[in-house]
Structures are given as structure tokens and as C-alpha cells.
Scaffold this motif. Sequence first.
Motif, mmCIF file in Angstrom:
data_model
loop_
_atom_site.group_PDB
_atom_site.id
_atom_site.type_symbol
_atom_site.label_atom_id
_atom_site.label_comp_id
_atom_site.label_asym_id
_atom_site.label_seq_id
_atom_site.Cartn_x
_atom_site.Cartn_y
_atom_site.Cartn_z
ATOM 1 N N THR A 139 0.801 -1.139 0.033
ATOM 2 C CA THR A 139 -0.061 -0.099 0.066
ATOM 3 C C THR A 139 0.825 1.273 -0.048
ATOM 4 N N PRO A 140 1.963 1.370 0.887
ATOM 5 C CA PRO A 140 2.753 2.712 0.868
ATOM 6 C C PRO A 140 3.335 3.065 -0.460
ATOM 7 N N GLU A 141 3.445 2.014 -1.297
ATOM 8 C CA GLU A 141 4.314 2.133 -2.654
ATOM 9 C C GLU A 141 3.189 2.652 -3.868
ATOM 10 N N ILE A 142 1.828 2.589 -3.429
ATOM 11 C CA ILE A 142 1.029 2.570 -4.698
ATOM 12 C C ILE A 142 1.016 4.445 -5.526
ATOM 13 N N SER A 143 0.864 5.172 -4.268
ATOM 14 C CA SER A 143 0.808 6.720 -4.691
ATOM 15 C C SER A 143 2.115 7.098 -5.482
ATOM 16 N N ALA A 144 3.286 6.742 -4.942
ATOM 17 C CA ALA A 144 4.554 6.956 -5.565
ATOM 18 C C ALA A 144 4.503 6.547 -6.832
ATOM 19 N N ALA A 145 3.864 5.268 -7.259
ATOM 20 C CA ALA A 145 4.164 4.551 -8.541
ATOM 21 C C ALA A 145 3.220 5.250 -9.384
ATOM 22 N N VAL A 146 2.041 5.706 -9.092
ATOM 23 C CA VAL A 146 1.159 6.363 -9.733
ATOM 24 C C VAL A 146 1.628 7.907 -10.142
ATOM 25 N N ALA A 147 2.410 8.414 -9.289
ATOM 26 C CA ALA A 147 2.987 9.723 -9.419
ATOM 27 C C ALA A 147 4.103 9.715 -10.717
ATOM 28 N N ASP A 148 4.911 8.488 -10.467
ATOM 29 C CA ASP A 148 6.193 8.521 -11.355
ATOM 30 C C ASP A 148 5.905 7.536 -12.679
ATOM 31 N N GLY A 149 4.574 7.138 -12.798
ATOM 32 C CA GLY A 149 3.903 6.685 -14.001
ATOM 33 C C GLY A 149 4.452 5.206 -14.263
ATOM 34 N N ARG A 150 4.876 4.483 -13.197
ATOM 35 C CA ARG A 150 5.089 3.063 -13.311
ATOM 36 C C ARG A 150 3.940 2.262 -13.321
ATOM 37 N N ILE A 151 2.837 2.797 -12.997
ATOM 38 C CA ILE A 151 1.353 2.422 -13.007
ATOM 39 C C ILE A 151 0.296 3.499 -13.251
ATOM 40 N N ASP A 152 -0.678 3.264 -14.020
ATOM 41 C CA ASP A 152 -1.518 4.285 -14.433
ATOM 42 C C ASP A 152 -2.623 4.479 -13.200
ATOM 43 N N ASP A 205 -0.586 -5.287 10.205
ATOM 44 C CA ASP A 205 0.745 -4.843 10.248
ATOM 45 C C ASP A 205 0.637 -3.342 9.900
ATOM 46 N N ARG A 206 1.278 -2.540 11.023
ATOM 47 C CA ARG A 206 1.315 -0.967 10.679
ATOM 48 C C ARG A 206 2.014 -0.600 9.372
ATOM 49 N N ALA A 207 3.088 -1.439 9.289
ATOM 50 C CA ALA A 207 4.268 -1.161 8.060
ATOM 51 C C ALA A 207 3.366 -1.236 6.843
ATOM 52 N N ALA A 208 2.328 -2.198 6.862
ATOM 53 C CA ALA A 208 1.797 -2.547 5.495
ATOM 54 C C ALA A 208 0.909 -1.601 5.238
#
Length: 308
Positions: A139-152, A205-208
Amino acid sequence: MVINRGGHVAPDTVSLRYFLVLAHELNFTRAAARIGIAQPALSARMRRLEAELGTALLVRNTRSVVLTTAGAALAESGPPALAALDRAWDTARNAGAGELGTLRIGYSLSTGAETVPALVDRLIRSSPGLAVGAIPMATPEISAAVADGRIDAGITRGEQPGRGVRRFLLRRERVGVQLAQHHPLAEHPEIEIADAAAYPLRLPDRAANPVIHDELSALFRDIQPTPRFHTLAVSFDMSQHDLRDGLTLAPAGEAAVTALAAGLAWRPLRGAATLTIHLVLPREQSPLHRRIRTVAKTVAHELHWLTD
């Protein structure tokens, strides 16, 4: 006007379509009636078409119309050429509407039980030219991946932080607890938060997913004595065997009902705030992004995801 490779002026497609009707009818009166224009206007357009091509297409007399060799060749080659052109226009329109291409959606595992499959299914059914790929991500990676174009696009539980993206509320769901069907509280249609706090509580898990972990733990902030919290060593253990002891409860959104293991139940917590699921898109949006936004709004409405 279009200049082809030989330097000639290519006639417009309307004239070609009119000619094909006339070539079929071989009668100006009937052809003009089918097209819906006056006969003199059709005659004038055919003369202009012949002038543009530099060759006669028709032999006219008072009673009949006969195709010349050039006219017969155009009558044969025109329909497939128009069909190919129509397909090209459709392709351009579909691309402009975000209905063509590849759409990569990153989603948190906990949204994969119901929300993501419903959205992906609708996207595929409504846009056959769209190739949709759904990728489970932390979950914590999703917004960054959208912002840099790795995912749409991304689907996250909770309003996750991150720059360069826009978040749209996709779903609001009641909070409850997963528990064994033979648990003492399972006989109640709703469970009081204080009653649930008397038993061991399993939190994600809080980290997730810090956002959801904090929202769920906040439900029990004012409960005394302090509830006993624990976290699974293996995230998303689908067997849920820690709940089968008949004591432990697992706070979760209502979507958990669709993925309950045998012998488990879900009951809402009375008075608990709702959890949310969000669609994450880049700030600068293409037709593809607007397409998923439109479909997401439709699905959310039809499935009552935002009903209070």
C-alpha cells in the motif's frame, strides 16, 4: 483537401460514399432519394468528383447510368477503403476516449477481495480495446508508483499520503470484526466496541498500511483497560486460523465478508466510523485516466459503494 503521393487531389469521402450509392442504383433519382439530397446536387457532386480524379466514372443518358472502366474499379475498391478509414476513425476516437491501450492498476491486497475485481471486470467489458493489468502492491508504494508513471492508477484502502496524485473516494464501508462463528459475540447482529475490546484484537501490520492500522486502533483509544492487540506474523493469512480459537477478533471493513474462510463470520461494530477505499490517479490526466475515473464512478453508484 488531401494531396496524395502522386500530387493529385484526393476527393472527399462524402463524394465517394455518394458515388457508391449511385453505382449500386445506377439511377440518379433513386440514388438521390436514398442519400436524401436533390438530384441536381448529386449530379453536380459527381461531376466534381470526376474532375478531381481526372477521369470519367459514369456514362449518362436520359434513361440510364453506366459505369466506365474507372467507375467500375472505384466501385470495387471504394467499400474496403472506406471500411479501413472508418476503422481508423474509430481507433482514433477510442484512443481519445481512453478506451484503447494498456491500463496498469496497482492495488493493495485487502482491496482484491471485491473492489478491484468489480472495477477491472467493468473496464474490460465496457472497453474491449483496453488491456487491463492489475498488480498487487504494498500500500505505501502505490501513490508514488502512480506519480512517477510506473502504474496508471491505484486502489488503496484509506487516503494514503503522497505527492503528484489525486485521490477520489471510491468506496465507504462499515467497520466490523471477523470472528469464529462459535465466538460468544457472533450471536449478536451488531457488536459494541467495548464488548469487542474485551477480547484479543488482531490488527493489520502497521508497516503494511499505517493509515488503516491507525484508524482501526483509534476505535479502541478510549477503552479501559487497554485492549490486547497483536499482529499476524504472516500478512493476509487466508486460513485465518488465529480466529478459530473462538476468542480473537479481527477488525475489518465489510468487504471482508466476500473472502471469509469457512467457519468465520463478520459482524459490524455499532457506532464505528467507516473505512474508505480510494482511486489514485496522477495529477495530469490522459483520456485513459479519465476513462477509469468515469467507470469507477459508475461502478461505485451501481454497487452502492458510497451509500451512507
